[in-house]
Structure formats: structure tokens, C-alpha cells
Design a protein around this motif. Structure first.
Motif: not given
Length: 104
Positions: A23-44
Motif C-alpha cells: 500500500k505504501f509503495i502504491r501511494l508513493v506511485f500515485e502521489k508523484y504520478q510515477l510509471e516506474y522506478i528502475a534500479y541500475f545498482g550502485e545507488n543509481r
């Protein structure tokens, strides 16, 4: 590797600390109108809005809002390469297996 075809479930947060939850992550995506978050490693990370525009921190050398940073921490800890939000449903990438150092 960066596909996100597995639906996020409550079990994905079995060892997560509060406030992290589906629920928390869903609310974050809705709050900022996000489509996706990609993680490339090493804090990128790359954060994409629903309009396909990147969401960047407001100022150079600053961080993202704290709730997005919590999602980053979760993704890095759980080795999730991508989380996307589509039609009200969260999806994640598969988690790569650990290699056994004793294997020949």
C-alpha cells in the motif's frame, strides 16, 4: 532483466520495516504520478513519471523525497531491478538468484 511482470504481493514485504508495504509503495506511485522506478545498482535509479518524463530532485546534489528514497532502499535490499505501476497494480522484476560460491 529490467522487465516487471510479477505482480507485487504483501508477501514481498515479509521482512520489510514499517512503513514499507504494498500500500505504501502504491501511494508513493500515485502521489508523484510515477510509471516506474528502475534500479541500475550502485545507488543509481531512474524514476519515470506517467507522462514518460524523468522525475529528478529539485536541486543539484539533493535527494529525492524521503518516501521515494524508502522505495529505493527496499529495491536495493531486495535486489528488485524495476517496479512499475500500471492501471492501479504494482509489478516488479524477478529477483536474480544468488550464485553459490562452492559451485564448480
Amino acid at each position: 532483466m529490467y522487465g516487471a511482470g510479477i505482480e507485487v504481493t504483501d508477501e514481498d514485504f515479509e521482512f520489510a520495516k514499517s512503513p514499507l508495504s504494498k500500500k505504501f509503495i502504491r501511494l508513493v506511485f500515485e502521489k508523484y504520478q510515477l510509471e516506474y522506478i528502475a534500479y541500475f545498482g550502485e545507488n543509481r535509479f531512474y524514476v519515470s513519471r506517467q507522462n514518460s518524463q524523468a522525475l529528478n530532485p529539485l536541486y543539484p546534489d539533493s535527494s529525492y523525497p524521503e518516501d521515494i528514497e524508502l522505495v529505493f532502499d527496499f529495491m536495493a535490499r531486495e535486489r528488485i531491478r524495476r517496479i512499475k505501476y500500471e492501471k492501479g497494480v504494482l509489478f516488479r522484476s524477478s529477483v536474480p538468484g544468488l550464485s553459490d560460491s562452492n559451485e564448480q
